[in-house]
Design a protein around this motif. Sequence first.
Motif, PDB file in Angstrom:
ATOM      1  N   LEU A 247       0.829  -1.204   0.000  1.00 11.42           N
ATOM      2  CA  LEU A 247       0.000   0.000   0.000  1.00 11.42           C
ATOM      3  C   LEU A 247       0.868   1.260   0.000  1.00 11.42           C
ATOM      4  O   LEU A 247       0.821   2.064  -0.930  1.00 11.42           O
ATOM      5  CB  LEU A 247      -0.932  -0.009   1.210  1.00 11.42           C
ATOM      6  CG  LEU A 247      -1.925   1.145   1.250  1.00 11.42           C
ATOM      7  CD1 LEU A 247      -2.840   1.096   0.051  1.00 11.42           C
ATOM      8  CD2 LEU A 247      -2.733   1.118   2.532  1.00 11.42           C
ATOM      9  N   THR A 248       1.688   1.404   1.061  1.00 11.60           N
ATOM     10  CA  THR A 248       2.416   2.673   1.206  1.00 11.60           C
ATOM     11  C   THR A 248       3.437   2.883   0.094  1.00 11.60           C
ATOM     12  O   THR A 248       3.453   3.929  -0.559  1.00 11.60           O
ATOM     13  CB  THR A 248       3.125   2.727   2.560  1.00 11.60           C
ATOM     14  OG1 THR A 248       3.877   1.532   2.720  1.00 11.60           O
ATOM     15  CG2 THR A 248       2.149   2.866   3.686  1.00 11.60           C
ATOM     16  N   ALA A 249       4.287   1.881  -0.113  1.00 11.06           N
ATOM     17  CA  ALA A 249       5.305   2.061  -1.149  1.00 11.06           C
ATOM     18  C   ALA A 249       4.659   2.071  -2.528  1.00 11.06           C
ATOM     19  O   ALA A 249       5.136   2.729  -3.452  1.00 11.06           O
ATOM     20  CB  ALA A 249       6.357   0.957  -1.061  1.00 11.06           C
ATOM     21  N   GLY A 250       3.549   1.341  -2.638  1.00  8.63           N
ATOM     22  CA  GLY A 250       2.826   1.365  -3.902  1.00  8.63           C
ATOM     23  C   GLY A 250       2.337   2.771  -4.209  1.00  8.63           C
ATOM     24  O   GLY A 250       2.509   3.279  -5.321  1.00  8.63           O
ATOM     25  N   ILE A 251       1.773   3.409  -3.195  1.00  8.38           N
ATOM     26  CA  ILE A 251       1.349   4.800  -3.330  1.00  8.38           C
ATOM     27  C   ILE A 251       2.528   5.646  -3.777  1.00  8.38           C
ATOM     28  O   ILE A 251       2.441   6.411  -4.739  1.00  8.38           O
ATOM     29  CB  ILE A 251       0.863   5.351  -1.975  1.00  8.38           C
ATOM     30  CG1 ILE A 251      -0.413   4.666  -1.552  1.00  8.38           C
ATOM     31  CG2 ILE A 251       0.686   6.851  -2.043  1.00  8.38           C
ATOM     32  CD1 ILE A 251      -0.799   5.019  -0.128  1.00  8.38           C
ATOM     33  N   ALA A 252       3.621   5.487  -3.030  1.00  3.41           N
ATOM     34  CA  ALA A 252       4.776   6.340  -3.285  1.00  3.41           C
ATOM     35  C   ALA A 252       5.277   6.139  -4.711  1.00  3.41           C
ATOM     36  O   ALA A 252       5.597   7.104  -5.414  1.00  3.41           O
ATOM     37  CB  ALA A 252       5.885   6.030  -2.282  1.00  3.41           C
ATOM     38  N   ARG A 253       5.314   4.876  -5.149  1.00  6.44           N
ATOM     39  CA  ARG A 253       5.834   4.624  -6.496  1.00  6.44           C
ATOM     40  C   ARG A 253       4.942   5.273  -7.548  1.00  6.44           C
ATOM     41  O   ARG A 253       5.419   5.899  -8.491  1.00  6.44           O
ATOM     42  CB  ARG A 253       5.930   3.121  -6.737  1.00  6.44           C
ATOM     43  CG  ARG A 253       7.252   2.538  -6.281  1.00  6.44           C
ATOM     44  CD  ARG A 253       7.459   1.152  -6.869  1.00  6.44           C
ATOM     45  NE  ARG A 253       6.396   0.242  -6.458  1.00  6.44           N
ATOM     46  CZ  ARG A 253       6.430  -0.471  -5.346  1.00  6.44           C
ATOM     47  NH1 ARG A 253       7.468  -0.388  -4.555  1.00  6.44           N
ATOM     48  NH2 ARG A 253       5.449  -1.271  -5.019  1.00  6.44           N
ATOM     49  N   ARG A 254       3.620   5.140  -7.347  1.00  6.11           N
ATOM     50  CA  ARG A 254       2.724   5.734  -8.335  1.00  6.11           C
ATOM     51  C   ARG A 254       2.854   7.255  -8.320  1.00  6.11           C
ATOM     52  O   ARG A 254       2.888   7.905  -9.359  1.00  6.11           O
ATOM     53  CB  ARG A 254       1.282   5.325  -8.032  1.00  6.11           C
ATOM     54  CG  ARG A 254       0.657   4.628  -9.224  1.00  6.11           C
ATOM     55  CD  ARG A 254      -0.657   3.998  -8.842  1.00  6.11           C
ATOM     56  NE  ARG A 254      -0.496   3.056  -7.738  1.00  6.11           N
ATOM     57  CZ  ARG A 254      -1.520   2.544  -7.071  1.00  6.11           C
ATOM     58  NH1 ARG A 254      -2.750   2.907  -7.368  1.00  6.11           N
ATOM     59  NH2 ARG A 254      -1.323   1.676  -6.106  1.00  6.11           N
ATOM     60  N   ALA A 255       2.933   7.805  -7.109  1.00 11.84           N
ATOM     61  CA  ALA A 255       3.072   9.252  -7.005  1.00 11.84           C
ATOM     62  C   ALA A 255       4.338   9.721  -7.703  1.00 11.84           C
ATOM     63  O   ALA A 255       4.337  10.718  -8.425  1.00 11.84           O
ATOM     64  CB  ALA A 255       3.087   9.665  -5.534  1.00 11.84           C
ATOM     65  N   VAL A 256       5.420   8.966  -7.486  1.00 11.44           N
ATOM     66  CA  VAL A 256       6.693   9.373  -8.075  1.00 11.44           C
ATOM     67  C   VAL A 256       6.639   9.285  -9.596  1.00 11.44           C
ATOM     68  O   VAL A 256       7.165  10.152 -10.305  1.00 11.44           O
ATOM     69  CB  VAL A 256       7.831   8.517  -7.501  1.00 11.44           C
ATOM     70  CG1 VAL A 256       9.094   8.681  -8.309  1.00 11.44           C
ATOM     71  CG2 VAL A 256       8.076   8.899  -6.061  1.00 11.44           C
ATOM     72  N   ASP A 257       5.971   8.245 -10.087  1.00  7.91           N
ATOM     73  CA  ASP A 257       5.832   8.144 -11.545  1.00  7.91           C
ATOM     74  C   ASP A 257       5.169   9.399 -12.098  1.00  7.91           C
ATOM     75  O   ASP A 257       5.593   9.961 -13.110  1.00  7.91           O
ATOM     76  CB  ASP A 257       4.988   6.920 -11.909  1.00  7.91           C
ATOM     77  CG  ASP A 257       5.808   5.646 -11.777  1.00  7.91           C
ATOM     78  OD1 ASP A 257       7.052   5.779 -11.744  1.00  7.91           O
ATOM     79  OD2 ASP A 257       5.236   4.559 -11.691  1.00  7.91           O
ATOM     80  N   ILE A 258       4.114   9.829 -11.410  1.00 11.50           N
ATOM     81  CA  ILE A 258       3.408  11.018 -11.878  1.00 11.50           C
ATOM     82  C   ILE A 258       4.290  12.247 -11.761  1.00 11.50           C
ATOM     83  O   ILE A 258       4.383  13.059 -12.684  1.00 11.50           O
ATOM     84  CB  ILE A 258       2.117  11.207 -11.057  1.00 11.50           C
ATOM     85  CG1 ILE A 258       1.129  10.116 -11.433  1.00 11.50           C
ATOM     86  CG2 ILE A 258       1.525  12.580 -11.291  1.00 11.50           C
ATOM     87  CD1 ILE A 258      -0.144  10.172 -10.657  1.00 11.50           C
ATOM     88  N   LEU A 259       4.976  12.352 -10.608  1.00 14.42           N
ATOM     89  CA  LEU A 259       5.778  13.547 -10.386  1.00 14.42           C
ATOM     90  C   LEU A 259       6.911  13.646 -11.389  1.00 14.42           C
ATOM     91  O   LEU A 259       7.171  14.707 -11.960  1.00 14.42           O
ATOM     92  CB  LEU A 259       6.346  13.541  -8.964  1.00 14.42           C
ATOM     93  CG  LEU A 259       5.338  13.802  -7.859  1.00 14.42           C
ATOM     94  CD1 LEU A 259       5.964  13.558  -6.510  1.00 14.42           C
ATOM     95  CD2 LEU A 259       4.839  15.243  -7.956  1.00 14.42           C
ATOM     96  N   LEU A 260       7.586  12.520 -11.598  1.00 14.12           N
ATOM     97  CA  LEU A 260       8.731  12.572 -12.504  1.00 14.12           C
ATOM     98  C   LEU A 260       8.283  12.711 -13.954  1.00 14.12           C
ATOM     99  O   LEU A 260       9.024  13.208 -14.790  1.00 14.12           O
ATOM    100  CB  LEU A 260       9.618  11.335 -12.327  1.00 14.12           C
ATOM    101  CG  LEU A 260      10.420  11.342 -11.022  1.00 14.12           C
ATOM    102  CD1 LEU A 260      11.278  10.094 -10.927  1.00 14.12           C
ATOM    103  CD2 LEU A 260      11.300  12.562 -10.912  1.00 14.12           C
ATOM    104  N   ALA A 261       7.052  12.277 -14.224  1.00 14.24           N
ATOM    105  CA  ALA A 261       6.547  12.478 -15.583  1.00 14.24           C
ATOM    106  C   ALA A 261       6.282  13.952 -15.840  1.00 14.24           C
ATOM    107  O   ALA A 261       6.257  14.390 -16.985  1.00 14.24           O
ATOM    108  CB  ALA A 261       5.271  11.677 -15.788  1.00 14.24           C
ATOM    109  N   GLY A 262       6.079  14.718 -14.775  1.00  8.31           N
ATOM    110  CA  GLY A 262       5.991  16.158 -14.941  1.00  8.31           C
ATOM    111  C   GLY A 262       4.589  16.722 -14.944  1.00  8.31           C
ATOM    112  O   GLY A 262       4.375  17.851 -14.554  1.00  8.31           O
ATOM    113  N   ALA A 263       3.619  15.960 -15.375  1.00 11.35           N
ATOM    114  CA  ALA A 263       2.265  16.511 -15.451  1.00 11.35           C
ATOM    115  C   ALA A 263       1.629  16.542 -14.069  1.00 11.35           C
ATOM    116  O   ALA A 263       1.709  15.567 -13.335  1.00 11.35           O
ATOM    117  CB  ALA A 263       1.418  15.665 -16.386  1.00 11.35           C
ATOM    118  N   PRO A 264       1.000  17.623 -13.686  1.00  7.81           N
ATOM    119  CA  PRO A 264       0.381  17.692 -12.382  1.00  7.81           C
ATOM    120  C   PRO A 264      -0.978  17.003 -12.380  1.00  7.81           C
ATOM    121  O   PRO A 264      -1.529  16.756 -13.431  1.00  7.81           O
ATOM    122  CB  PRO A 264       0.211  19.182 -12.128  1.00  7.81           C
ATOM    123  CG  PRO A 264       0.096  19.767 -13.475  1.00  7.81           C
ATOM    124  CD  PRO A 264       0.875  18.901 -14.417  1.00  7.81           C
TER     125      PRO A 264
END
Lengths: 494, 498, 121
Positions: A477-494
């Motif tokens: 759950l937690t790291a899964g959240i973090a990984r998805r969030a990071v994918d979005i963040l590093l992709a650049g689109a808000p």
Amino acid sequence: MTLESQLPALQIVLPLFGALLCALLRSGSLAWLVALVVSLAMPVISALLLMQVQDGGFISYELGGWAPPWGIEYRIDVVGAYLVMLVSVIGALIMPYARASVAKEIDADKQAWFYTMYLLCLAGLLGIAITGDAFNIFVFMEISSLSTYVLIALGKDRRALLSAYQYLIMGTIGATFYVIGVGLLYAATGTLNLVELTARIAEIGPTRPVLAALAFLVVGISLKLALFPLHVWLPNAYTYSPSVVSAFLAATATKVAVYLYLRFLFSVFGVTVVFEGLPVPEIMLVLSIAAMFGASIVAVFQDDIKRMLAYSSVGQIGYITLGIGLANKMGLTGGVVHLINHAMMKGALFMAIGAVVYRIGSSKLDDLAGIGRKMPATTIVFALAGLSIIGTPGTVGFVSKWYLALGALDKGWWWLVFLLVASSLISMVYIGRVIEVVWFRPLRHTGPEVRDVPVSMLAPMAILAAATVYFGLDTSLTAGIARRAVDILLAGAP
Amino acid sequence: MSEDVSIFAVMLLPVAGAFLIALFHRQPNIREAVTLMTAGALALIVLSLVPEIYAGARPAADGFTILPGMEIAFRVEPLGMLFAMVASSLWVVNSIYSIGYMRGNNEHRQTMFYVCFAIAIAATMGVAFSANLITLFLFYEILTLSTYPLVTHKATEEAVRGGRIYLTILLGTSMVLFLPAIIWTYVLSGTMDFTPGGILAGKVGAPVAAVLLGLFVFGIGKAALMPFHFWLPAAMVAPTPVSALLHAVAVVKAGVFTVAKVVIYIFGPGFLSDTGAGEWLVFVAAFSLIAASLIAMTKDNLKARLAYSTVSQLAYVVLGASFANTMGLIGGGMQIAMHAAGKITLFFCAGAIYVATRKTEISDMAGIGRTMPVTMFAFLVGSLSIIGLPPLGGTWAKWFIAAGAIDAGQLFVIAVLIVSALLNIAYLLPIVVRGYMLPPPGMTRDAPVRIREAPFACVLALSVTALACVVLFFLAGAIEDLLAGAVSQTEPLRAGGG
Amino acid sequence: MTIISEIVANYNQWITIFLMVSGLYIVVARGNMVKKLVGLSLFQTSVYLLYTSPGKILGGTPPILDPDFTVYSNPLPHVLILTAIVVGVATLALGLALVVRINEEYGTIEEDEIFPEKDGE
């Protein structure tokens, strides 16, 4: 217009109106009931929001039906939704706990005001995460900050007033820096909408106004975040505020500031501007390491546990910003997961010490002597969450450090791995110190009232402490959240 | 699969026992019965796994995934089997002894003691059966934390101080050195699984391997390799059964076991000996071995002397591992078992003397053999096993290590071993000699003495372990067969055997 | 000369910066809590200028739709700053309220008189 489509607004409006209701009710118990109902509704709403954006989409909600760029857009993606979830869950856990603790620490005629301010603060924090408008963020930031100043000032000790004043000055400077940055961005791009800002900044590149804006925003948010050395307001604020407030703020307020960081650095400005324009990551790395060591070492020498935990928070924020400074996939995942993890463990720790204050009216280390035998459940909560701060395997702290270490290694920074683990040793010293005093010193406060706290207080902190272990073993759950969030963040689109 | 069930059972059983013990904290008799039954059942389950291992099977069980690439998983291999056998069977004996000791001394907080003890054993089983580094690390830390309340059991200032050193060094080394070593290994090889033949071969050069090995062996603070041995003497403030647990059963053995496991399954003996990355370790281990023996000679406190003796004896295991050849590793593995039996006997004796006479200093123990003949005889047996004289178990371990030294071409180690044996004689046997030969203080040589042994449970326990020292001498072949399966590159090596 | 002409050309910006810095300076340099708040207010006010002055478009009229005009000033900054003024007033009010309470508790609002009293914290 179904209710479902109004969820983003409800998330904010509900606590706002709850606050109003609390202020009108004037009775502490009734106000608590309102606050409890609102706080319990929050996770439900945020869960519904989360379900809608789970698979990478986003919700766009035009406030009052005005389309951006004139109107304010609420925009929720996975990153925001998770933060909303985190804040609401912590809020929901704090409220059952608050009843007894607030009744003990705050005068009866002020309790309704306390819940009013608490709900305002909650609304502000949630608003920051939900809104997609840079200026609206400022407004929500000030809603949460102003109510926070009042909450801190409600502390019993008269130094609470000074802390609140000190925080007011620092916080306002921080917020003003933020708004200056937003103003410069507006002048440069003509928009306040985060999505449009992203697009336009990508067009105009790292020009001088954009970089100036970046600098102002970073400093402003850092003040809110208590990034070392802009943390001086935090220890006093956490020490003298009522226990409930310390627990709530430690678990949420700084996390929301981190969210802003992530949003602006990675989404709005984008990695290219931030990295090529200003040495933000380098500065952040240095400051994070300074926080990890400096603040942690200071924590070792505190004789008030709340103050110790406050300094520990400054140190732990260092881990989060370290992940941001690393700015690679693993490191950022570590930072984001630590944001969640630290909320759990610091919440549990502050609640545990709040339970002690509830019983003996002091959070001084010496007064805690021998209390472990009398309050075993509280002590176990403290020990578990403490182990997590240290980062022992099997707790959430370990997971964060693991990712951060991998992030450092991705850059080939060996020394950073050693610094990471060495800094956890310092936390071992300050946590161990408390455990030793609590278990092995002869009891100082005797009397029948020194025993474990009521279930309403015990259960929330036990849930958090159990969560630090559970999410240390099952991180999907937690790291899964973090990984998805990071994918979005590093992709650049808000 | 039946073996999966038993793998989980060995970890869950002590935990369940701990709950029951806590549940019956008001009925000491039931509580102790629970302890004994749990220990007995655990030993039986562990033993039931043995035939499979001999047959070449490697029962495995997956726990769950923490992160991608980071799994809690278990796999029984010969070295772990041996360690689990030693720990589980000694827990039975230790429990018997503990009951006598704790009751004889009227210790406080006995429930807490038994609970922590059971959890420590569960963690030990986890260490023994771990299938990868992260599982091992997790249980390694649980072991440290669960034994902390045991070390500080007396709750005196000295105990707290000892506990502080214990925790600081063990957690400190594991976090600062061991954990980075694990992460490094993971980054280099992409896995953390214990794999026969090692996972690092071909991935790193000799210098990096040497550094990595250093991080591992010093990071595994439980192995008490100098200079990270301070925690062991500091932890001596604990009650004697705990010292026995620390020194013979769980903690230090978990340390050297981990070292051996890392050498065999992470580096791979072939890789280490080809690159010579482990050669420096021979010298460090040899130094630790001699230096600790020398320090032991200066200690008058019996438990302190035994503590340094342990530091020295542990270095044998590391030494055996550092040769990175079959003989050395078999010797090292065997030393885990042999030293366990010998040292637990000595600690039991020290504790028995304390319970019966409240004496802790060796200089006060003149004539003790007259009042406590059984205890002192067991002490003699244990000492001889530690020294390595036949027909006692310790002999074989030393023999294989010496053979390993020759295979590795480190001939100077033979001299070290000889000197060490002499030093062992010099610090252990005088205790026996004084105990038997000198008259008790204030008595003449021929005065009749009344025999006053420790409680029966204590005497029973130490007699059993002393006997075990002898029995192990004859079981060495079986152990060798078992370990050969671990050391060989291809497995299963020997079907059957025993 | 270019510097002077630059300053004259962007005089609104320079006034903003002057107010901003002097406000911040007062916050840092003064020990009197009320004066600090005055400085803080000044600092916040400078931001109002920062927002509103670029909103004025030379030759533009107030943004009221009228067929005679095509160029309007940007109204959005004013709306934003209206909010910011509210926030600023709230902050000031809360700050002053805190100072009143501090005066009640400590009998002074001078920081250097209060902090020695802080029991070494």
